[in-house]
Scaffold this motif. Sequence first.
Motif, PDB file in Angstrom:
ATOM      1  N   VAL A 278       0.841  -1.205   0.000  1.00  0.00           N
ATOM      2  CA  VAL A 278       0.000   0.000   0.000  1.00  0.00           C
ATOM      3  C   VAL A 278       0.875   1.254   0.000  1.00  0.00           C
ATOM      4  CG1 VAL A 278      -1.590   1.344   1.438  1.00  0.00           C
ATOM      5  CG2 VAL A 278      -2.040  -1.062   0.996  1.00  0.00           C
ATOM      6  N   ASP A 279       1.942   1.239   0.784  1.00  0.00           N
ATOM      7  CA  ASP A 279       2.845   2.395   0.812  1.00  0.00           C
ATOM      8  C   ASP A 279       3.503   2.614  -0.547  1.00  0.00           C
ATOM      9  OD1 ASP A 279       2.216   2.751   3.474  1.00  0.00           O
ATOM     10  OD2 ASP A 279       4.030   1.740   4.218  1.00  0.00           O
ATOM     11  N   ARG A 280       3.929   1.514  -1.174  1.00  0.00           N
ATOM     12  CA  ARG A 280       4.560   1.624  -2.486  1.00  0.00           C
ATOM     13  C   ARG A 280       3.572   2.168  -3.522  1.00  0.00           C
ATOM     14  NH1 ARG A 280       4.502  -2.182  -6.195  1.00  0.00           N
ATOM     15  NH2 ARG A 280       4.083  -3.817  -4.670  1.00  0.00           N
ATOM     16  N   LEU A 281       2.337   1.654  -3.494  1.00  0.00           N
ATOM     17  CA  LEU A 281       1.335   2.116  -4.451  1.00  0.00           C
ATOM     18  C   LEU A 281       0.915   3.563  -4.186  1.00  0.00           C
ATOM     19  CD1 LEU A 281      -0.879  -1.083  -4.762  1.00  0.00           C
ATOM     20  CD2 LEU A 281       0.689  -0.143  -6.457  1.00  0.00           C
ATOM     21  N   THR A 282       0.910   3.945  -2.919  1.00  0.00           N
ATOM     22  CA  THR A 282       0.577   5.332  -2.579  1.00  0.00           C
ATOM     23  C   THR A 282       1.640   6.283  -3.122  1.00  0.00           C
ATOM     24  OG1 THR A 282      -0.533   4.573  -0.583  1.00  0.00           O
ATOM     25  CG2 THR A 282       0.032   6.897  -0.668  1.00  0.00           C
ATOM     26  N   SER A 283       2.901   5.898  -2.969  1.00  0.00           N
ATOM     27  CA  SER A 283       3.968   6.765  -3.492  1.00  0.00           C
ATOM     28  C   SER A 283       3.937   6.798  -5.023  1.00  0.00           C
ATOM     29  CB  SER A 283       5.338   6.295  -2.990  1.00  0.00           C
ATOM     30  OG  SER A 283       5.650   5.036  -3.533  1.00  0.00           O
ATOM     31  N   GLU A 284       3.589   5.663  -5.658  1.00  0.00           N
ATOM     32  CA  GLU A 284       3.476   5.646  -7.116  1.00  0.00           C
ATOM     33  C   GLU A 284       2.317   6.529  -7.581  1.00  0.00           C
ATOM     34  OE1 GLU A 284       2.681   2.408 -10.662  1.00  0.00           O
ATOM     35  OE2 GLU A 284       3.566   1.727  -8.777  1.00  0.00           O
ATOM     36  N   ARG A 285       1.221   6.506  -6.826  1.00  0.00           N
ATOM     37  CA  ARG A 285       0.083   7.354  -7.183  1.00  0.00           C
ATOM     38  C   ARG A 285       0.439   8.826  -7.029  1.00  0.00           C
ATOM     39  NH1 ARG A 285      -5.546   8.348  -4.417  1.00  0.00           N
ATOM     40  NH2 ARG A 285      -6.604   9.278  -6.186  1.00  0.00           N
ATOM     41  N   ALA A 286       1.231   9.132  -6.012  1.00  0.00           N
ATOM     42  CA  ALA A 286       1.670  10.516  -5.828  1.00  0.00           C
ATOM     43  C   ALA A 286       2.544  10.947  -7.003  1.00  0.00           C
ATOM     44  CB  ALA A 286       2.428  10.662  -4.516  1.00  0.00           C
ATOM     45  N   GLN A 287       3.337  10.041  -7.563  1.00  0.00           N
ATOM     46  CA  GLN A 287       4.137  10.376  -8.743  1.00  0.00           C
ATOM     47  C   GLN A 287       3.240  10.689  -9.928  1.00  0.00           C
ATOM     48  OE1 GLN A 287       6.661   6.973  -9.330  1.00  0.00           O
ATOM     49  NE2 GLN A 287       8.413   7.974  -8.349  1.00  0.00           N
ATOM     50  N   TRP A 288       2.153   9.920 -10.074  1.00  0.00           N
ATOM     51  CA  TRP A 288       1.257  10.142 -11.211  1.00  0.00           C
ATOM     52  C   TRP A 288       0.478  11.457 -11.077  1.00  0.00           C
ATOM     53  CZ3 TRP A 288       1.534   7.978 -15.764  1.00  0.00           C
ATOM     54  CH2 TRP A 288       2.152   6.733 -15.890  1.00  0.00           C
ATOM     55  N   ASP A 289       0.417  12.024  -9.902  1.00  0.00           N
ATOM     56  CA  ASP A 289      -0.221  13.326  -9.730  1.00  0.00           C
ATOM     57  C   ASP A 289       0.663  14.457 -10.251  1.00  0.00           C
ATOM     58  OD1 ASP A 289      -2.503  12.247  -8.652  1.00  0.00           O
ATOM     59  OD2 ASP A 289      -1.845  12.478  -6.560  1.00  0.00           O
ATOM     60  N   ASP A 290       1.944  14.190 -10.445  1.00  0.00           N
ATOM     61  CA  ASP A 290       2.880  15.197 -10.944  1.00  0.00           C
ATOM     62  C   ASP A 290       2.796  15.254 -12.474  1.00  0.00           C
ATOM     63  OD1 ASP A 290       4.972  16.996 -11.197  1.00  0.00           O
ATOM     64  OD2 ASP A 290       6.530  15.450 -10.997  1.00  0.00           O
ATOM     65  N   PRO A 291       2.465  16.413 -13.062  1.00  0.00           N
ATOM     66  CA  PRO A 291       2.338  16.508 -14.524  1.00  0.00           C
ATOM     67  C   PRO A 291       3.638  16.208 -15.267  1.00  0.00           C
ATOM     68  CG  PRO A 291       1.439  18.470 -13.468  1.00  0.00           C
ATOM     69  CD  PRO A 291       2.069  17.640 -12.406  1.00  0.00           C
ATOM     70  N   ALA A 292       4.778  16.525 -14.688  1.00  0.00           N
ATOM     71  CA  ALA A 292       6.060  16.272 -15.350  1.00  0.00           C
ATOM     72  C   ALA A 292       6.297  14.757 -15.478  1.00  0.00           C
ATOM     73  CB  ALA A 292       7.196  16.926 -14.577  1.00  0.00           C
ATOM     74  N   TYR A 293       5.929  14.000 -14.437  1.00  0.00           N
ATOM     75  CA  TYR A 293       6.092  12.539 -14.476  1.00  0.00           C
ATOM     76  C   TYR A 293       5.169  11.923 -15.529  1.00  0.00           C
ATOM     77  CZ  TYR A 293       6.297   7.670 -12.932  1.00  0.00           C
ATOM     78  OH  TYR A 293       6.455   6.321 -12.896  1.00  0.00           O
TER      79      TYR A 293
END
Length: 187
Positions: free
Chosen positions: A93-108
């Motif tokens: 869950v922690d890993r997926l949460t951090s991945e989701r936070a990356q997808w919120d970044d428009p540059a990523y």
Amino acid sequence: MIHRPSRRPRAKARGVRSAARPPTGRRTTGALVGRTTRPTGRRTGAVTTRAAVLAVILCSLVLALTYPIRAYVGQRSDIRTLEQRRDEAKLRVDRLTSERAQWDDPAYVEAQARERLRYVKPGEKSLVVIGSAPVVAAAPEMGQMRAGKPDDPWYQQLWSTVEIAGTVPKPAPKPKPVPKPVPKPAP
């Protein structure tokens, strides 16, 4: 026939004593020394009734506690397994949460679109270099490789398919270059 002495009823009157019993306070003489005493009911060397009852009680307690203790130990191991799974799920869950936070970044998101989907911005030119990737030999077509002859026994045909599956197909031969015609000199 065995002769048993009869029991005489005791006298109820006070102060009357039988002749066989000495009065209190007097010492007995040597006549009573050889007399046998009545058995007390205790045997020496053999298992007593109390010990047998105690053993039965202990065995019943052991048998009564065996199943609950086994269930307790089994539940403890189940709890350990579930706690381990819970910890693994938390990490996921922690890993997926951090991945989701990356997808919120428009540059990523833009970088992933360029890399995975080969998107370009308007006005940019996309260049794809051909031949830079290693060439992978194509799998042979169906029917191109034969597994044995049709009149072979079934086990030989089966074994030949196993042998073919373990080999890497040879790449197609390169065509020979066609020689250029050499112009003949004029005579």
